[in-house]
Design a protein around this motif. Sequence first.
Motif, PDB file in Angstrom:
ATOM      1  N   SER A 227       0.796  -1.345   0.040  1.00  0.00           N
ATOM      2  CA  SER A 227      -0.031   0.078  -0.127  1.00  0.00           C
ATOM      3  C   SER A 227       0.898   1.305  -0.016  1.00  0.00           C
ATOM      4  N   MET A 228       0.684   2.229  -0.949  1.00  0.00           N
ATOM      5  CA  MET A 228       1.394   3.390  -0.904  1.00  0.00           C
ATOM      6  C   MET A 228       1.302   4.321   0.396  1.00  0.00           C
ATOM      7  N   TRP A 229       0.198   4.148   1.142  1.00  0.00           N
ATOM      8  CA  TRP A 229       0.166   4.735   2.214  1.00  0.00           C
ATOM      9  C   TRP A 229       1.502   4.637   3.268  1.00  0.00           C
ATOM     10  N   ALA A 230       1.946   3.535   3.177  1.00  0.00           N
ATOM     11  CA  ALA A 230       3.119   3.161   3.786  1.00  0.00           C
ATOM     12  C   ALA A 230       4.296   4.339   3.714  1.00  0.00           C
ATOM     13  N   ILE A 231       4.348   4.618   2.488  1.00  0.00           N
ATOM     14  CA  ILE A 231       5.260   5.961   1.938  1.00  0.00           C
ATOM     15  C   ILE A 231       4.951   7.292   2.923  1.00  0.00           C
ATOM     16  N   ASP A 232       3.629   7.640   2.862  1.00  0.00           N
ATOM     17  CA  ASP A 232       3.033   8.624   3.654  1.00  0.00           C
ATOM     18  C   ASP A 232       3.374   8.607   5.188  1.00  0.00           C
ATOM     19  N   VAL A 233       3.275   7.383   5.870  1.00  0.00           N
ATOM     20  CA  VAL A 233       3.562   7.125   7.084  1.00  0.00           C
ATOM     21  C   VAL A 233       4.818   7.251   7.373  1.00  0.00           C
ATOM     22  N   LEU A 234       5.748   6.926   6.499  1.00  0.00           N
ATOM     23  CA  LEU A 234       7.325   7.087   6.848  1.00  0.00           C
ATOM     24  C   LEU A 234       7.556   8.640   6.937  1.00  0.00           C
ATOM     25  N   LYS A 235       7.125   9.387   5.637  1.00  0.00           N
ATOM     26  CA  LYS A 235       7.339  10.738   5.961  1.00  0.00           C
ATOM     27  C   LYS A 235       6.804  11.419   7.143  1.00  0.00           C
ATOM     28  N   SER A 236       5.588  11.131   7.507  1.00  0.00           N
ATOM     29  CA  SER A 236       5.020  11.545   8.928  1.00  0.00           C
ATOM     30  C   SER A 236       5.760  11.144   9.952  1.00  0.00           C
ATOM     31  N   ALA A 237       6.524   9.907  10.082  1.00  0.00           N
ATOM     32  CA  ALA A 237       7.355   9.618  11.079  1.00  0.00           C
ATOM     33  C   ALA A 237       8.657  10.425  11.241  1.00  0.00           C
ATOM     34  N   GLY A 238       9.059  11.065  10.040  1.00  0.00           N
ATOM     35  CA  GLY A 238      10.100  12.030  10.092  1.00  0.00           C
ATOM     36  C   GLY A 238      11.100  11.656   9.042  1.00  0.00           C
ATOM     37  N   ALA A 239      10.944  10.812   8.392  1.00  0.00           N
ATOM     38  CA  ALA A 239      12.095  10.449   7.157  1.00  0.00           C
ATOM     39  C   ALA A 239      12.044  11.592   6.377  1.00  0.00           C
ATOM     40  N   ASP A 240      13.424  11.931   5.988  1.00  0.00           N
ATOM     41  CA  ASP A 240      13.523  12.945   4.788  1.00  0.00           C
ATOM     42  C   ASP A 240      13.850  12.632   3.486  1.00  0.00           C
ATOM     43  N   THR A 241      14.400  11.414   3.298  1.00  0.00           N
ATOM     44  CA  THR A 241      14.582  11.018   1.834  1.00  0.00           C
ATOM     45  C   THR A 241      14.304   9.420   2.037  1.00  0.00           C
ATOM     46  N   LEU A 242      14.100   8.942   0.620  1.00  0.00           N
ATOM     47  CA  LEU A 242      13.582   7.578   0.655  1.00  0.00           C
ATOM     48  C   LEU A 242      14.643   6.781  -0.398  1.00  0.00           C
ATOM     49  N   GLY A 243      14.979   5.675  -0.098  1.00  0.00           N
ATOM     50  CA  GLY A 243      15.608   4.585  -1.302  1.00  0.00           C
ATOM     51  C   GLY A 243      14.599   3.508  -1.498  1.00  0.00           C
ATOM     52  N   LEU A 244      14.303   3.409  -2.842  1.00  0.00           N
ATOM     53  CA  LEU A 244      13.739   2.320  -3.514  1.00  0.00           C
ATOM     54  C   LEU A 244      14.685   1.673  -4.325  1.00  0.00           C
ATOM     55  N   HIS A 245      15.256   0.515  -4.234  1.00  0.00           N
ATOM     56  CA  HIS A 245      16.324   0.209  -5.272  1.00  0.00           C
ATOM     57  C   HIS A 245      15.954  -0.951  -6.136  1.00  0.00           C
ATOM     58  N   ILE A 246      15.806  -0.607  -7.254  1.00  0.00           N
ATOM     59  CA  ILE A 246      15.573  -1.640  -8.129  1.00  0.00           C
ATOM     60  C   ILE A 246      16.929  -2.363  -8.720  1.00  0.00           C
ATOM     61  N   GLU A 247      17.859  -1.411  -8.642  1.00  0.00           N
ATOM     62  CA  GLU A 247      19.366  -2.065  -8.678  1.00  0.00           C
ATOM     63  C   GLU A 247      19.843  -2.505 -10.132  1.00  0.00           C
ATOM     64  N   VAL A 248      18.853  -3.364 -10.902  1.00  0.00           N
ATOM     65  CA  VAL A 248      19.256  -3.954 -12.205  1.00  0.00           C
ATOM     66  C   VAL A 248      18.780  -3.163 -13.279  1.00  0.00           C
ATOM     67  N   CYS A 249      19.653  -2.881 -14.459  1.00  0.00           N
ATOM     68  CA  CYS A 249      19.165  -1.755 -15.559  1.00  0.00           C
ATOM     69  C   CYS A 249      18.285  -2.737 -16.516  1.00  0.00           C
ATOM     70  N   ASP A 250      18.439  -3.807 -16.797  1.00  0.00           N
ATOM     71  CA  ASP A 250      18.061  -4.481 -17.809  1.00  0.00           C
ATOM     72  C   ASP A 250      16.868  -5.341 -17.508  1.00  0.00           C
ATOM     73  N   THR A 251      15.692  -5.076 -17.898  1.00  0.00           N
ATOM     74  CA  THR A 251      14.624  -5.906 -17.426  1.00  0.00           C
ATOM     75  C   THR A 251      14.930  -7.378 -17.614  1.00  0.00           C
ATOM     76  N   GLU A 252      15.688  -7.764 -18.654  1.00  0.00           N
ATOM     77  CA  GLU A 252      15.537  -9.285 -18.871  1.00  0.00           C
ATOM     78  C   GLU A 252      16.570  -9.714 -17.831  1.00  0.00           C
ATOM     79  N   LEU A 253      17.556  -9.151 -17.254  1.00  0.00           N
ATOM     80  CA  LEU A 253      18.274  -9.468 -16.204  1.00  0.00           C
ATOM     81  C   LEU A 253      17.622  -9.530 -14.753  1.00  0.00           C
ATOM     82  N   LEU A 254      16.488  -8.765 -14.826  1.00  0.00           N
ATOM     83  CA  LEU A 254      15.863  -8.545 -13.425  1.00  0.00           C
ATOM     84  C   LEU A 254      15.695 -10.067 -12.779  1.00  0.00           C
TER      85      LEU A 254
END
Length: 381
Positions: A227-254
Amino acid sequence: MSIAAGYLPFLTSRKPDTMQFSDFRNLCVELQCRGVNIDTAYPGRTGGAGPAEGQTVIIEGRYLNIPTNSWYVPMSPYRIENHKSRWRLYKKKDCICDVVFPRKPDFYNQVAPSGLSLQQVALLHGSDCFASTIYQDCLYWNTPLQCRFCGIGLSLENKTTILLKDPDDLAFAAAQAQQHDAARHVTLTAGAWPDEARGLDHLCACVREIKKRTAMPVHAQIHPPRSMWAIDVLKSAGADTLGLHIEVCDTELLADMVPGKAALGLQAYTAAWEHAVAVFGINQVSSFLLAGLGETLQQFSTMADTIARLGVFPYVLPLRPIPGSLLADSKPPEPAYMTDVYAQTAGILKKHKLASKNSKAGCVRCGACSCLSLFEDETIL
Ligand code: SF4
């Protein structure tokens, strides 16, 4: 990736005084791809297996995390030797420059309210980043869904840390690091939680406690939530920046490299990135992009451009095969390839008006594991 030290933020991208800037930048790229052999006289050197496969050194004022313990390091032409209480970097027989090792942070010698050594609670990364893996395990660890380059379970097996960090301990350690070791921002990471709601509660508790006791901006790294709501909850808790790491650039390598993330799908990342930028702002959301996993330069640039277009900072890292990980025997990318990747990504950052110096907290602000900021200098207006 981990490591240590204390300094001014953004000194990492300044031009060195004693070397041509292009030579300095090439040196940094080469060191991160080839690694460095360190004189055994260095007391802080950690040998053997485990995710502690690198060391932070200060070269011309820049904090740089460099591989020291992987299989390919003995083949590197670089070594650091001790000369009359100074450390010198050599390339084969040529002395290049002096280097400095960061001092051991004072807070490592202190004890948390729970009785744990603070060094087991958190580390100082780069010049001024207080960093902790608050949950040192992952839903995917030791399963077919494990990311192939990951070493999250190894520190636990080596008993250098504990499974779950207590919010009180963390906040105490953060306050000590801020007061005694010039920590200026915080990175909190974790593996994928088996119970997402419990993981979010714990992460929010850690952020809240740190914000209560310090003035430091906090970066949190998470997987795309159901649920995207989790992102709002983290912001409300005081987080200033967020990392969401896909890491791999080629969709076939994923599916091959990060099967757990592939099961979530690129769409889950895109939805989370878009919502996170709406909540945290442009340049305050980031994704690791690893170079050298088998992608082409074109594929790398396409992914970097795709996420930068959304306002997400593509944080570029060379693959660093961790001893004990599933990719332990792999080779890191060639320096020439990394130079192209950095240069193209820096152009993409400029096009989308993103800059590492504008990140409030976390790996993008720290920059010790990447040479990207050295390439931004030439492209930022
Ligand atoms: S870039 Fe991130 S992982 Fe690397 S030293 Fe800095 S905070 Fe740690």
